[in-house]
Design a protein around this motif. Structure first.
Motif, PDB file in Angstrom:
ATOM      1  N   CYS A   1      -6.178   2.223  -0.965  1.00 10.44           N
ATOM      2  CA  CYS A   1      -5.614   1.487   0.169  1.00 10.44           C
ATOM      3  C   CYS A   1      -6.183   2.180   1.160  1.00 10.44           C
ATOM      4  O   CYS A   1      -6.450   1.094   2.405  1.00 10.44           O
TER       5      CYS A   1
ATOM      6  N   TRP B   1       0.768  -1.318   0.030  1.00  6.95           N
ATOM      7  CA  TRP B   1      -0.030   0.043   0.088  1.00  6.95           C
ATOM      8  C   TRP B   1       0.952   1.233  -0.042  1.00  6.95           C
ATOM      9  O   TRP B   1       2.144   1.111   0.106  1.00  6.95           O
TER      10      TRP B   1
ATOM     11  N   PRO C   1      -4.161  -1.118  -3.808  1.00  4.48           N
ATOM     12  CA  PRO C   1      -3.369  -1.986  -3.020  1.00  4.48           C
ATOM     13  C   PRO C   1      -3.621  -3.514  -3.756  1.00  4.48           C
ATOM     14  O   PRO C   1      -4.260  -3.781  -4.508  1.00  4.48           O
TER      15      PRO C   1
END
Length: 458
Positions: free
Chosen positions: A356, A349, A425
């Motif tokens: 994220c 992330w 992410p």
């Protein structure tokens, strides 16, 4: 005498022989007061290319670029400098990091477009000082401010008489697409910044988009704003198709793009998506086969095939790539080998990544649910030096648990590159021996993740 005439003719032949075209760009300059720990990189605006540039202790640098990209960002870990570079250019950039706005100077051969881009961004930033407040405006005020920005940018363009005529013509259209793109952004951005879930723009707000042609290859290749509009248009169609047919967004997108009549645009959209998102596909085999049967660009297909083979190299049961001595928020450093003995759920992330951040509450709930079990939750941030303090502050303010690590070189970290991570992410699930269970595990917000973890009898 005849010999002299013959030699003269031979010499004239070589003298008249055209020189081969220059197939590279030279970029050089001096950056004053650059901190020792700051890096200098050149990045394609579309993130298709990145390269670190060596810089001397006194701030001098010079590098050569040989790829086909024209739009770049020179980045010193704090300040982005937007550039437009054509092959044959030698652009010289000088500035002081302590006062970039006042000292940034372009010179050399082909610097004019880059200077125009600076003037254009300065004008935009003068009118648009706060992004949050901008998107909180009501519809009338929002549209009025966009038109002010557009008017300002067009005035600057008209004054830049030294720019190539073809660039000026394309840039006029690009500014118009900027306006349409901002209109298209408003509904989602306004809902986010005002916390008005379900907010919808009024009837007629987007009327100027109704006649837009989404299959203009020339504009797609030149204008980042037109490209954004096209991607959103077909992406929205794909999401609707995914829900109706209950297929993944990626597979739905390929099926949606099949209908585009322009092969160059269709192939470009397919490649843009596949090159950045192939590793995210749950059913990578189905997606790959569908892509290969849909695209007709052989160079694109060759590159996706290479990427596919690399990603397939990290199959369930394979040993995960190693990471070594990543800074640990709790103190010291941590390597992957230090964490063996437990299942690992790894979150790659960054603090600047909106998706994220949105996963954090679900991740914290997951950590609480599996507290005391044989699993470690590991978060690896790819934040660079400029966001170091922000990384630490966010962990503290959000009270993030688990193992909080900082990758050693952002996007260029070996662990990130080995896994072929091009978007975050990204979540990875490993077994206690450090072997891969799922190289593209479900997100914390996906209910299927709990079922997956419980099936492991952790």
């Amino acid at each position: 005498m005849k010999k002299l005439i013959f030699m003269a003719l031979i010499g004239s032949m070589y003298a008249c022989k055209p020189k081969p075209p220059i197939d590279y760009v030279v970029l050089s300059g001096t950056i004053q007061n650059l901190p020792q720990n700051n890096t200098l990189s050149i990045n394609a605006l579309d993130r298709s290319f990145t390269k670190n540039i060596k810089i001397s202790k006194d701030g001098h640098f010079i590098d050569t670029l040989r790829n086909n990209t024209k739009d770049y960002i020179l980045y010193d870990s704090k300040h982005p400098i937007f550039l437009h570079l054509n092959k044959g250019n030698h652009v010289i950039i000088n500035y002081d990091v302590n006062n970039v706005d006042a000292t940034l100077n372009f010179s050399g051969n082909g610097f004019e477009i880059s200077r125009y881009l600076k003037d254009k961004r300065d004008a935009e930033n003068t009118l648009l000082q706060n992004k949050k407040d901008f998107y909180k405006l009501d519809e009338v005020a929002y549209k009025k401010l966009i038109k002010q920005i557009v008017s300002s940018q067009k005035n600057i363009l008209e004054q830049a008489a030294s720019l190539p005529k073809d660039y000026i013509e394309n840039e006029r259209k690009n500014i118009d697409y900027f306006y349409l793109s901002k209109l298209n952004d408003y509904e989602r951005a306004h809902a986010f910044y005002t916390q008005k879930q379900g907010f919808k723009v009024s009837s007629g707000f987007l009327s100027e988009l109704e006649s837009l042609n989404y299959e203009n290859t020339e504009d797609y290749n030149f204008s980042i704003y037109y490209k954004k509009l096209v991607n959103y248009h077909f992406g929205t169609k794909a999401m609707q198709r995914a829900q109706t047919e209950r297929i993944s967004n990626g597979i739905a997108l390929v099926k949606t793009l099949e209908t585009i009549s322009n092969p160059e645009l269709k192939n470009g959209l397919l490649f843009d998506y596949a090159s950045k998102n192939l590793e995210r596909e749950q059913d990578i085999n189905t997606f790959y086969n569908l892509y290969m049967s849909t695209s007709t660009n052989q160079a694109h297909k060759k590159e996706i095939k290479t990427l596919f083979k690399r990603l397939k190299g990290y199959a369930p049961g394979d040993a995960a790539p190693e990471f070594t001595d990543y800074e640990n928020y709790a103190g010291g450093t941590t390597s992957l080998s230090d964490l063996k003995g437990k299942y690992l759920y790894i979150d790659v992330w960054a603090t600047w990544c909106g998706p994220c951040i949105r996963e954090l509450p679900a991740l914290q709930a997951l950590e609480k649910k599996f507290h005391g079990k044989n699993i470690e939750f590991v978060s690896i941030s790819i934040d660079t030096a400029k966001n170091y303090e922000r990384w630490k502050a966010l962990i503290k303010s959000r009270q993030l648990k688990g193992v909080q690590l900082l990758a050693d070189n952002g996007w260029q970290s070996a662990f990130v590159k080995d896994f072929g991570i091009k978007g975050i992410p990204r979540f990875i699930l490993l077994d206690p021996d450090g072997k891969i269970i799922n190289a593209n595990a479900p997100r914390p917000s996906n209910p299927g993740l709990v079922n997956l973890l419980e099936s492991l009898n952790i």
